[in-house]
Design a protein around this motif. Structure first.
Motif, PDB file in Angstrom:
ATOM      1  N   ASP A   1      -6.437  36.170  78.152  1.00 12.60           N
ATOM      2  CA  ASP A   1      -5.599  35.321  77.301  1.00 12.60           C
ATOM      3  C   ASP A   1      -4.201  35.892  77.148  1.00 12.60           C
ATOM      4  O   ASP A   1      -3.206  35.150  77.132  1.00 12.60           O
TER       5      ASP A   1
ATOM      6  N   ASP B   1      -1.121  29.103  79.411  1.00 11.13           N
ATOM      7  CA  ASP B   1      -1.919  28.429  78.392  1.00 11.13           C
ATOM      8  C   ASP B   1      -1.046  27.607  77.449  1.00 11.13           C
ATOM      9  O   ASP B   1      -1.493  26.584  76.920  1.00 11.13           O
TER      10      ASP B   1
ATOM     11  N   ARG C   1      -5.322  27.401  72.649  1.00 11.59           N
ATOM     12  CA  ARG C   1      -5.774  28.780  72.690  1.00 11.59           C
ATOM     13  C   ARG C   1      -5.048  29.602  71.620  1.00 11.59           C
ATOM     14  O   ARG C   1      -3.935  29.261  71.203  1.00 11.59           O
TER      15      ARG C   1
END
Length: 303
Positions: A71, A78, A85
């Protein structure tokens, strides 16, 4: 301010625990636990139940740390493709996610060495294998979007879990462990090829089916075995068909549904390896791992 922005801003901020569970994709952890058991079985290792639990925790830390770093490295992409997220949504900073991710990798390595010490295993091979696992995790996370070989790197990460688990419990790099790690890696390569299409409009299965079917092929290539092995092979083959079916429906392929099923199926790859190497109890545990992953995926997204 637009209406859509007002709706987003009005959503309550998730708790820190919920954020961390989402960042770590913890729903997939049962597959890491069954990886651990299969690696020990294939290497001929042995450890007390409490040490096996610590080893599973160690390898879980590698996995969760890798998911955090995924991430963190993907935060800009993202922001465009998955703004919900935690980082692009503004719920946590990239610096915090990077810090936690690297700390979890380090903790996983230290804990795996502690297990090796407790079992009387040689520390150097475990340190080398654990460091290689951590390095592969970071390599994948940092360079997977534009790297055509990233599925191979991801597959090697899972294969390294087998090796680390086996060596940490006094096992050896046997031919069974090497073949098992390669078969698991091949399956995960196929899974990752599918997952790379998750945000695209088109999908081509191509040669991924051969990779996903490699555990069955490897089992059939072995000398004829007992009825339990045959039943487990049929179970794996049935689940593999169920998992890839959403890719071939008449409407637009449901790649995400296929991916989460394939991830859960990692436990059946482990179970098949255990079943064909004289560990039926571990094979049954792998079925439990499959079910647990599917249940947990309803609570925390597995992708």
């Amino acid at each position: 301010m637009t209406v859509g922005a007002s709706v987003v801003s009005a959503r309550p901020r998730p708790s820190r625990l919920r954020l961390y569970l989402s960042l770590g994709r913890v729903s997939n952890l049962p597959t890491v636990w069954t990886n651990t058991l299969a690696g020990v079985a294939l290497a001929g290792g042995a450890a007390a139940p409490e040490l096996l639990a610590l080893l599973a925790l160690s390898l879980s830390l590698f996995y969760v740390g890798g998911m955090f770093l995924n991430d963190a490295f993907d935060r800009e992409i993202d922001g465009k493709e998955r703004p919900e997220r935690p980082i692009p949504a503004g719920h946590v900073t990239a610096a915090e996610v990077f810090g936690v991710g690297f700390a979890l990798l380090a903790a996983g390595l230290v804990l795996s060495l502690a297990v090796a010490f407790a079992t009387g295993s040689a520390l150097a091979p475990v340190a080398l294998s654990g460091a290689a696992l951590g390095g592969l995790v970071v390599l994948y996370d940092a360079w997977h979007k534009e790297n055509p070989l990233s599925p191979v790197v991801m597959g090697l990460c899972r294969g390294a879990v087998y090796v680390t688990a086996g060596l940490a419990t006094g096992g050896a790099l046997t031919s069974a462990l090497a073949v098992g790690a390669l078969v698991l890696s091949a399956y995960v390569v196929g899974l990752t090829f599918v997952a790379r299409q998750e945000n695209r409009k088109s999908y081509r299965a191509g040669g991924t089916l051969a990779l996903l079917g490699s555990p069955a092929v490897a089992t059939l290539a072995r000398p004829a075995s007992g009825a339990f092995d045959a039943v487990f092979l049929a179970l794996f083959a049935t689940w593999a068909v169920v998992a890839v079916r959403p890719l071939f429906v008449s409407a637009e392929p449901d790649v995400r549904r296929s991916v989460v099923r394939l991830i859960a199926g990692i436990s059946l790859v482990d179970g098949l390896a255990a079943a064909t190497h004289g560990a039926p109890s571990l094979a049954i545990a792998a079925v439990v791992g499959l079910g647990a992953t599917l249940v947990f995926q309803r609570w925390v997204s597995g992708t």
